[in-house]
Enzyme design. Structure first.
Site, PDB file in Angstrom:
ATOM      1  N   HIS A 121    -110.030 -35.401 -28.649  1.00 54.72           N
ATOM      2  CA  HIS A 121    -109.956 -34.016 -28.145  1.00 54.72           C
ATOM      3  C   HIS A 121    -110.609 -33.002 -29.074  1.00 54.72           C
ATOM      4  O   HIS A 121    -110.308 -31.804 -29.012  1.00 54.72           O
ATOM      5  CB  HIS A 121    -108.496 -33.619 -27.882  1.00 54.72           C
ATOM      6  CG  HIS A 121    -107.782 -34.570 -26.965  1.00 54.72           C
ATOM      7  ND1 HIS A 121    -108.204 -34.823 -25.681  1.00 54.72           N
ATOM      8  CD2 HIS A 121    -106.671 -35.344 -27.151  1.00 54.72           C
ATOM      9  CE1 HIS A 121    -107.389 -35.702 -25.113  1.00 54.72           C
ATOM     10  NE2 HIS A 121    -106.465 -36.035 -25.979  1.00 54.72           N
ATOM     11  N   HIS A 161    -100.800 -26.374 -24.575  1.00 49.40           N
ATOM     12  CA  HIS A 161    -100.886 -27.830 -24.703  1.00 49.40           C
ATOM     13  C   HIS A 161    -102.004 -28.314 -25.626  1.00 49.40           C
ATOM     14  O   HIS A 161    -101.787 -29.168 -26.473  1.00 49.40           O
ATOM     15  CB  HIS A 161    -101.065 -28.457 -23.321  1.00 49.40           C
ATOM     16  CG  HIS A 161    -101.055 -29.957 -23.341  1.00 49.40           C
ATOM     17  ND1 HIS A 161     -99.931 -30.689 -23.666  1.00 49.40           N
ATOM     18  CD2 HIS A 161    -102.041 -30.869 -23.091  1.00 49.40           C
ATOM     19  CE1 HIS A 161    -100.210 -31.977 -23.613  1.00 49.40           C
ATOM     20  NE2 HIS A 161    -101.481 -32.117 -23.275  1.00 49.40           N
TER      21      HIS A 161
END
Length: 268
Positions: free
Chosen positions: A98, A88
């Protein structure tokens, strides 16, 4: 075939997690020697797919790491010449969102994937598109995988647009804490960004990036050539339209699996 992400954790009473994911989806975990539906492998045509869990133990003493070692050792490149992995959360990511979030997982597992010559890696998590040049340990390497982030299928959280190399957009080391695992944020130790947490321009390992929702198609042409095409969703009705396209070429003679594999595989 599916693999879990952070939205599937869904903490419940008594410490239960991933219950909806584990109940809803059936994957070939037992068939691939895994004791968990959170990581497994399968063959499709000339590809051996490895599906890894970013939200379950991945360190070098974990059950997942041990399983991965055994799975890679058994791959017959004569039967499945292509080796494709997916999980993921991306390891290589130049967006602010992220950024370096799963650096710990990269440090634990990247060497093994490189040693066994994984060809392509797909990830999501970042709501944008990015394709990397072949890379290993943040260094351009002709035998490294092609990492592709295609987390841009559509999301109410909107598309990610800021890059970590944009002025004022470099996250702080205290940002982007993963829902699972440790924090291994680091400054680069070599190259143009040596000593820095972020590049001041698009990193050399980032080949193409675009903040658009879209989808990709991977076509295996033969044992050495694959065609990857990324389409913007808004271009779906335009004939012969694509946002990014290239042939990914394997070089099995140049990038063969070294007989001196540096892993001692425990016996089962």
């Amino acid at each position: 075939m599916v693999i879990e992400g952070n939205h599937e954790i869904e903490p419940q009473a008594a410490g239960l997690i991933f219950q909806s994911y584990l109940t809803r989806y059936s994957v070939p975990s037992k068939e691939s020697g895994s004791n968990s539906n959170l990581y497994y492998s399968f063959n499709a045509g000339g590809i051996h797919f490895i599906m890894l869990g970013a939200y379950v133990d991945y360190n070098q003493t974990s059950a997942q790491y041990s399983w991965l070692q055994h799975d890679l050792e058994k791959v017959d490149r004569g039967v499945t010449p292509w080796l494709v992995a997916a999980w993921h959360s991306p390891w290589y990511n130049s967006y602010s969102s992220h950024y370096q979030e799963f650096e710990c997982m990269r440090q634990e597992m990247e060497e093994m994937l490189y040693t066994y010559r994984v060809d392509i890696v797909f990830s999501g998590h970042v709501h944008a598109y990015e394709r990397m040049n072949r890379v290993y340990n943040y260094t351009l390497d002709p035998c490294g995988p092609v990492y592709i982030t295609v987390g841009d299928g559509g999301n109410i959280e909107k598309v990610d647009a800021d890059h970590a190399d944009d002025p004022g957009k470099c996250p702080s080391p205290g940002d982007n804490i993963p829902e699972f695992g440790g924090v291994c944020h680091m400054n680069f130790s070599s190259g143009p960004a040596k000593g820095k947490f972020c590049w001041d321009r698009q990193p050399e390992w980032s080949a193409y990036r675009e903040s658009s929702f879209g989808h990709g198609i991977l076509e295996m042409v033969n044992s050495t050539h694959a065609l990857w095409t990324w389409h913007r969703n808004q271009d779906i009705y335009r004939e012969n339209s694509h946002g990014d396209q290239l042939y990914i070429v394997r070089q099995p003679h140049t990038c063969s699996v070294d007989s001196k594999v540096p892993f001692h595989l425990p016996q089962r």
